[in-house]
Design an enzyme around this catalytic site. Structure first.
Site, mmCIF file in Angstrom:
data_model
loop_
_atom_site.group_PDB
_atom_site.id
_atom_site.type_symbol
_atom_site.label_atom_id
_atom_site.label_comp_id
_atom_site.label_asym_id
_atom_site.label_seq_id
_atom_site.Cartn_x
_atom_site.Cartn_y
_atom_site.Cartn_z
ATOM 1 N N GLU A 145 0.849 -1.196 0.000
ATOM 2 C CA GLU A 145 0.000 0.000 0.000
ATOM 3 C C GLU A 145 0.886 1.248 0.000
ATOM 4 O O GLU A 145 1.891 1.249 0.704
ATOM 5 C CB GLU A 145 -0.916 0.039 1.229
ATOM 6 C CG GLU A 145 -1.984 1.125 1.083
ATOM 7 C CD GLU A 145 -2.918 1.254 2.288
ATOM 8 O OE1 GLU A 145 -2.632 0.666 3.341
ATOM 9 O OE2 GLU A 145 -3.914 1.947 2.149
ATOM 10 N N GLU A 193 -9.535 4.389 6.367
ATOM 11 C CA GLU A 193 -8.817 4.773 7.583
ATOM 12 C C GLU A 193 -9.719 5.390 8.646
ATOM 13 O O GLU A 193 -9.486 5.205 9.837
ATOM 14 C CB GLU A 193 -7.648 5.695 7.234
ATOM 15 C CG GLU A 193 -6.611 5.053 6.305
ATOM 16 C CD GLU A 193 -6.037 3.739 6.842
ATOM 17 O OE1 GLU A 193 -6.237 3.425 8.024
ATOM 18 O OE2 GLU A 193 -5.398 3.004 6.052
ATOM 19 N N GLU A 246 -2.718 -3.841 6.904
ATOM 20 C CA GLU A 246 -3.843 -4.763 7.012
ATOM 21 C C GLU A 246 -3.917 -5.833 5.930
ATOM 22 O O GLU A 246 -5.015 -6.333 5.663
ATOM 23 C CB GLU A 246 -5.138 -3.946 6.996
ATOM 24 C CG GLU A 246 -5.478 -3.276 5.645
ATOM 25 C CD GLU A 246 -4.984 -1.849 5.491
ATOM 26 O OE1 GLU A 246 -3.986 -1.492 6.157
ATOM 27 O OE2 GLU A 246 -5.568 -1.100 4.707
ATOM 28 N N HIS A 261 -7.378 -1.986 14.849
ATOM 29 C CA HIS A 261 -7.453 -1.141 13.644
ATOM 30 C C HIS A 261 -7.262 -1.991 12.382
ATOM 31 O O HIS A 261 -8.061 -1.935 11.446
ATOM 32 C CB HIS A 261 -6.392 -0.039 13.742
ATOM 33 C CG HIS A 261 -6.274 0.844 12.544
ATOM 34 N ND1 HIS A 261 -6.635 2.170 12.547
ATOM 35 C CD2 HIS A 261 -5.809 0.602 11.295
ATOM 36 C CE1 HIS A 261 -6.418 2.696 11.349
ATOM 37 N NE2 HIS A 261 -5.893 1.767 10.571
ATOM 38 N N GLU A 262 -6.217 -2.799 12.380
ATOM 39 C CA GLU A 262 -5.933 -3.593 11.176
ATOM 40 C C GLU A 262 -6.995 -4.664 10.971
ATOM 41 O O GLU A 262 -7.311 -5.036 9.836
ATOM 42 C CB GLU A 262 -4.541 -4.225 11.244
ATOM 43 C CG GLU A 262 -3.387 -3.234 11.480
ATOM 44 C CD GLU A 262 -3.381 -2.025 10.569
ATOM 45 O OE1 GLU A 262 -3.984 -2.082 9.487
ATOM 46 O OE2 GLU A 262 -2.796 -0.993 10.954
ATOM 47 N N HIS A 317 -10.027 -3.292 9.279
ATOM 48 C CA HIS A 317 -9.788 -3.201 7.831
ATOM 49 C C HIS A 317 -10.165 -4.491 7.093
ATOM 50 O O HIS A 317 -10.434 -4.454 5.899
ATOM 51 C CB HIS A 317 -8.313 -2.932 7.553
ATOM 52 C CG HIS A 317 -7.922 -1.485 7.630
ATOM 53 N ND1 HIS A 317 -8.640 -0.482 7.036
ATOM 54 C CD2 HIS A 317 -6.847 -0.881 8.192
ATOM 55 C CE1 HIS A 317 -8.034 0.684 7.248
ATOM 56 N NE2 HIS A 317 -6.943 0.462 7.954
ATOM 57 N N ALA A 363 1.625 -0.537 11.003
ATOM 58 C CA ALA A 363 1.093 -1.862 10.703
ATOM 59 C C ALA A 363 0.342 -1.795 9.382
ATOM 60 O O ALA A 363 -0.015 -0.714 8.926
ATOM 61 C CB ALA A 363 0.148 -2.310 11.806
HETATM 62 N N1 BES Z 1 -3.202 1.022 5.891
HETATM 63 C C1 BES Z 1 -2.400 1.529 6.933
HETATM 64 C C2 BES Z 1 -0.923 1.350 6.698
HETATM 65 C C3 BES Z 1 -0.310 2.354 5.765
HETATM 66 C C4 BES Z 1 -0.091 3.646 6.187
HETATM 67 C C5 BES Z 1 0.089 1.990 4.502
HETATM 68 C C6 BES Z 1 0.486 4.559 5.324
HETATM 69 C C7 BES Z 1 0.652 2.894 3.642
HETATM 70 C C8 BES Z 1 0.864 4.194 4.056
HETATM 71 C C9 BES Z 1 -2.741 0.869 8.264
HETATM 72 O O1 BES Z 1 -4.018 0.379 8.361
HETATM 73 C C10 BES Z 1 -2.621 1.910 9.314
HETATM 74 O O2 BES Z 1 -3.397 2.808 9.310
HETATM 75 N N2 BES Z 1 -1.635 1.788 10.185
HETATM 76 C C11 BES Z 1 -1.389 2.768 11.210
HETATM 77 C C12 BES Z 1 -1.658 2.215 12.580
HETATM 78 C C13 BES Z 1 -2.985 2.597 13.128
HETATM 79 C C14 BES Z 1 -3.135 2.102 14.547
HETATM 80 C C15 BES Z 1 -3.307 4.069 13.061
HETATM 81 C C16 BES Z 1 0.071 3.156 11.120
HETATM 82 O O3 BES Z 1 0.796 2.576 10.335
HETATM 83 O O4 BES Z 1 0.462 4.054 11.850
HETATM 84 ZN ZN ZN Z 2 -5.489 1.799 8.619
#
Ligand code: BES
Ligand code: ZN
Length: 987
Positions: free
Chosen positions: A142, A336, A280, A313-314, A317, A278
């Site tokens: 992603e 998100e 998903e 969170h994940e 998703h 992280a």
């Molecule tokens: N889908 C995102 C990961 C992501 C973030 C991929 C930016 C590409 C670019 C994942 O679901 C996510 O939001 N992760 C958060 C953690 C969450 C607890 C807010 C992160 O990576 O901080």
């Molecule tokens: Zn997310």
């Protein structure tokens, strides 16, 4: 916006159906001749909807070795290949059109190297229990990095089936989205692991991982669904909290949505190098270690909350995003916002003692309001033409503001209608793509068509910013009007003269407290006009009126009459319990924000300081205190930063001393009440104050840690001495010559960078005795109660004189922080490690701080800063604004034609670029002599102009605005704030 302008591949001619993808990572073997090489074979199955001789695929940094059409048979099955690097598309042109029909197959053999920026298909290093290193192969696709790993239509709307198989060294474990179907030996060194076919999935959710993992397992759905957590060797004990949370969250979400996860298993994997927190990936969620590993007995509450939040969170998703996916990145918020909101909703039920909504208010709402009050904000639904611009919007608007708006909707239509509507939406669109309109339709049905959700919600998702509700009470009449909350409106002299035409549909809740009545009367009204008037009964008996009662609405409130704020402030002072925690928090938060953004014209920072000083003296809620002191800390930080350049040293130090004295006067009584003003010598008594099972009163313990941290900030002597002694006696004896030698290496590396000498390539070697030494150090650290470790680190990192050479003891403590932050023991908890790293990288010392900045440029992970942790360094260095380093650090970044930034930038990728730059710029203030100001202005302008093309556009705006607003705060309110503090120091 027309779809033609978007750089997307149209799906009206060729429709992807299935990817049979074989990836060869035999290069991971220790004795590989080509350790960087990844090979791949793809059978791309597609339908031809319109006869065409062109087939377009996304490809980036992949070499196509052989491309043939296997089916249907053409006279010439080898296409001509052309590549457009800018839009990352490869076009295959056949000599004759492909006939309309299903299941055409294109075979592509390709290869590439492991990515060096943690995006796409990359490699990393783990350690066995005895300290020997091994290699891992990992993915992060992603938002648009699947195309760096294999040719594909890399768009969320191009869902397809995936048959993945991996050829890898025999001794390693291979994981992917689906369970293993078969595993066969190939030669005597390799294994081919074949995975089951996925459901229809978007490319950004595909994943695999190969390495030496260990795991623990649990199950859901009466044992029918396996949940596994994979870790590096020696860490699985610390994965049980994540496993428990995952199992409960999956069960919860299945009931909540009415839809079981449509895969046979769910793996959670944590890895040593990871760009996000992280990710998903469907069936194989990946984490950085700090987001997964904790131990209920050994970790701080803060660390556990973060893990529960990330895991849940994940998992949200898996439904919101994976099963039903936004059509295009302009609705990233659908992913998100939901994950952020529902994660808290779920965890609030799983861990009721945590009072998650209080944290939501401080963290999510706080961040959302902050970002959305800036001119650089953007609507939740934001046009994205180039996929590259997506990375700019993984921000507080897409995450936090969206979650706030969903909270507001949940509150307005009620949790049952919300849940029902969400379930309907998911069922309707499973395995397909959606837009916000589909979601609104679901919610409208959820309310049994009673509420027009579309116009309500579009006013929040399509318009920029959020409203300020201006309150005027006259007898029994409550006059309310709305304007956009933004600096232009707030600095306008008369609040009436505001020009912005935007109108929001605001679900209002007004709390009215009457004298002699315990209950609060709540009025609800959907405000759809610019101004309205509500009637309040028995106006002469009103004790107070609180607008946005419960703080579920995403708007700020200004009490523009003479009575409302006074009444609220009297209630806060004398009878705080008559107001809910959320509203106590909201009152000061709104006032701080108005003061900051109105340049003191509508409210002033001094009024805010006085409010905290007087009305919040009886406050004992952790979240209210946290929020108030964050708001206060940011005002103070900006002013101290400015003072360091605009005033002499004596003034600056008197100011700091006055501030500490005043603050101590507030925190010492709190510490007395909490029984921590003098910490007990007895270890059990100490543990009882700072650790508690998840099922007990968590807030009290967190409050103690919070207060202790602030006491250290005021240099409260007994606490500082106690905690320094604790650190010196527990940690220092565990620092061995092995650690010291590594520290020396680090010092030499910084010297080298400072001299500008070329990089020396050192292959990391295994140091005899290192793992034992690190294990002993980690074990020692864990004898300290978890929630006391942060304050202890804070105390042990204090430095006497920011300009003098470090004392011997100060150096020793820094060596210890270095050792903990570079420790390779699996016993060490990642949260302790990152805290040690932040402490190490942000020393309150002029020369050392600059050297830490230089250390960020080193590519030697074993002694430097891993790429994924760089933003932590920026945050730590900027935290130094209290001693006037914020502006220095920014200057260092951009002077000399931005040489330093370019070196840093070379180590950064994805949205870490934006994070880092924002952090570095956010504490700069333009103060001091005219020459100095002119210099910083021109440096900043120069930097941004020269790099206009290479920096994400929203980030550029944020930087300019950040420095400008800091400076204005100082120019317009700095003198008054300083006078107020100086006076406090005298009394
Ligand atoms: N889908 C995102 C990961 C992501 C973030 C991929 C930016 C590409 C670019 C994942 O679901 C996510 O939001 N992760 C958060 C953690 C969450 C607890 C807010 C992160 O990576 O901080
Ligand atoms: Zn997310």
């Amino acid at each position: 916006m027309t779809t033609q302008l978007k750089e997307v591949i149209q799906l009206d001619e060729i429709l992807p159906v299935q990817y049979d993808l074989k990836i060869d990572v035999q290069s991971l073997a220790n004795d590989s001749d080509e350790p960087e090489l990844v090979k791949g074979e793809l059978d791309y199955h597609f339908d031809v909807l319109k006869a065409t001789n062109r087939l377009v695929l996304n490809c980036h940094e992949i070499v196509l070795d052989k491309v043939t059409l296997v089916k249907p048979l053409l006279s010439n099955s080898t296409p001509e290949i052309s590549h457009n690097e800018q839009i990352m598309q490869t076009t295959l042109t056949f000599s004759e059109p492909l006939p309309i029909g299903t299941d055409a197959i294109l075979r592509i053999e390709f290869h590439h190297n492991y990515a060096k920026d943690l995006l796409g298909h990359y490699d990393s290093t783990g350690h066995h229990l005895d300290g020997t290193p091994f290699r891992l192969s990992l993915t992060q696709f992603e938002p648009f990095y699947a195309r760096n790993s294999f040719p594909c239509i890399d768009q969320p709307d191009a869902k397809a089936l995936f048959n993945i198989s991996i050829l890898h060294p025999k001794d390693k474990i291979a994981l992917s989205n689906m369970p293993v179907q078969s595993s066969t030996n190939v030669g005597d060194k390799s294994t081919l692991t074949v995975f089951q076919t996925t459901p229809k999935v978007s490319t950004y959710l595909v994943a695999w991982a190969i390495g030496d993992f260990e795991s623990i397992s649990g199950s859901c759905y009466d044992g029918k669904f396996a949940v596994n957590v994979y870790t590096m060797p020696g860490q699985k004990e610390n994965a049980s909290f994540a496993l428990k949370t995952a199992v409960n969250a999956i069960e919860y979400l299945t009931k909540y949505t009415g839809i079981p996860i449509p895969l046979p298993k769910m793996d959670l994997l944590c890895v040593p190098d990871f760009s996000a927190g992280a990710m998903e990936n469907w069936g194989l969620v990946t984490f950085r270690e700090v987001a997964l590993l904790a131990d209920e007995k050994k970790s701080s509450i803060r660390a556990m909350k973060q893990i529960a939040r990330t895991v849940t969170h994940e998992l949200v998703h898996q439904w919101a995003g994976n099963l039903v996916t936004m059509t295009w990145w302009d609705e990233l918020w659908l992913n998100e916002g939901f994950a952020t909101f529902l994660a808290d909703l779920v965890n609030n039920d799983l861990y009721p003692k945590w009072k998650i909504w209080n944290d939501f208010q401080v963290e999510s709402q706080g961040a959302a309001f902050d970002a959305d009050s800036k001119d650089s904000t953007h609507p939740i639904h934001v046009p994205i033409l180039r996929v590259q611009d997506t990375e700019d919007i993984f921000d507080s608007i897409s995450y936090e503001k969206s979650s706030c708006v969903l909270l507001m909707l949940n509150d307005f239509i009620g949790p049952e209608a919300f849940q029902k509507g969400f379930g309907l939406y998911l069922k309707e669109l499973a395995y397909r793509n959606s837009t916000a309109e589909d979601l609104w339709e679901g919610f409208t049905k959820g309310t049994e068509d009673k509420i027009d959700v579309v116009s309500l919600m579009e006013s929040w998702t399509k318009q920029t910013g959020h409203p300020l509700v201006i309150v005027r009470r006259e007898g029994g009449k409550l006059h309310l009007s709305q304007k956009r909350f933004c600096r232009a409106n707030l600095t306008n002299s008369g609040i009436e003269a505001l020009s912005d035409e935007t109108i929001w549909r605001i679900p209002l809740r007004v709390g009215v407290k009457y004298q002699g009545k315990a209950d609060v009367t709540v009025l609800s009204h959907l405000m759809t006009e610019r101004s309205i008037t509500l009637d309040i009964a028995d106006s002469e008996k009103i004790e107070w009126v609180k607008v946005n009662y419960g703080q579920c609405g995403f708007y700020r409130v200004l009490y523009a009459d003479d009575i409302s704020l006074n009444q609220l402030s009297a209630a806060l002072t004398h009878n705080p319990d008559s107001l809910p925690v959320s509203d106590r928090l909201g009152i000061q938060s709104d006032l701080f924000s108005i003061a900051n953004n109105s340049q003191g014209k509508i409210a002033t920072c001094v009024e805010c300081l006085s409010l905290v000083d007087k009305a919040y003296r009886k406050e004992d809620s952790l979240s209210v205190l946290r929020d108030a002191w964050m708001n206060l800390g940011s005002v103070i930080g900006i002013n101290f930063e400015a003072v360091a350049h605009a005033k002499d040293n004596e003034y600056a130090s008197t100011l700091v001393a006055s501030f500490r004295k005043w603050k101590l006067g507030i925190f010492e009584p709190l510490a007395e009440t909490l029984g921590i003003a003098r910490l007990p010598e007895d270890k059990d008594a100490l543990a009882a104050l700072f650790s508690v099972p998840v099922t007990d009163d968590q807030e009290q313990v967190q409050l103690r840690a919070f207060v202790m941290n602030h006491l250290i900030g005021t240099r409260h002597k007994p606490s500082v001495e106690y905690l320094q002694k604790l650190f010196d006696e527990t940690i220092l004896p565990k620092i061995t010559p092995i650690h010291l030698k590594e520290y020396e290496e680090m010092v030499k590396e910084v010297d080298r960078i400072e001299r500008g000498d070329p990089e020396v390539v050192v292959s990391p070697e295994q140091i005899p005795g290192r793992i034992e030494a690190d294990n002993a150090l980690s074990t020692a650290l864990q004898t300290i109660p978890a929630n006391l470790r942060i304050p202890m680190f804070a105390a042990a990192s204090l430095i006497q004189d920011k300009d003098a050479p470090l004392s011997e003891l100060e150096v020793k403590r820094r060596q210890a922080f270095f050792a903990i932050s570079h420790c390779i023991s699996p016993i060490l908890l990642p949260a302790d490690q990152t805290m040690a790293l932040s402490t190490f990288l942000g020393p309150c010392h002029r020369v050392e701080a600059k050297r830490m900045f230089l250390l960020c440029l080193s590519n030697r992970d074993t002694i430097g800063v891993r790429k994924m942790e760089l933003y932590r360094a920026a945050a730590a260095l900027c935290g130094l604004s209290q001693i006037g380093f914020g502006t220095e650090i920014w200057k260092l970044t951009i002077e000399n034609e931005g040489k330093m930034w370019d070196a840093l930038r070379a180590r950064l990728s994805g949205n870490l670029i934006s994070f880092m730059l924002e952090y570095l710029a956010c504490c700069a203030v333009n103060s001091g002599s005219d020459e100095r100001k002119a210099e910083l202005t021109s440096l900043t302008e120069d930097f941004l102009t020269k790099r206009a093309a290479s920096l994400p556009p929203i980030t550029q705006l944020k930087i300019k605005e950040g420095i400008h607003t800091n400076t204005q705060l100082w120019d317009t309110q700095g003198a008054a704030v300083c006078d107020w503090i100086m006076n406090k120091g005298k009394s």
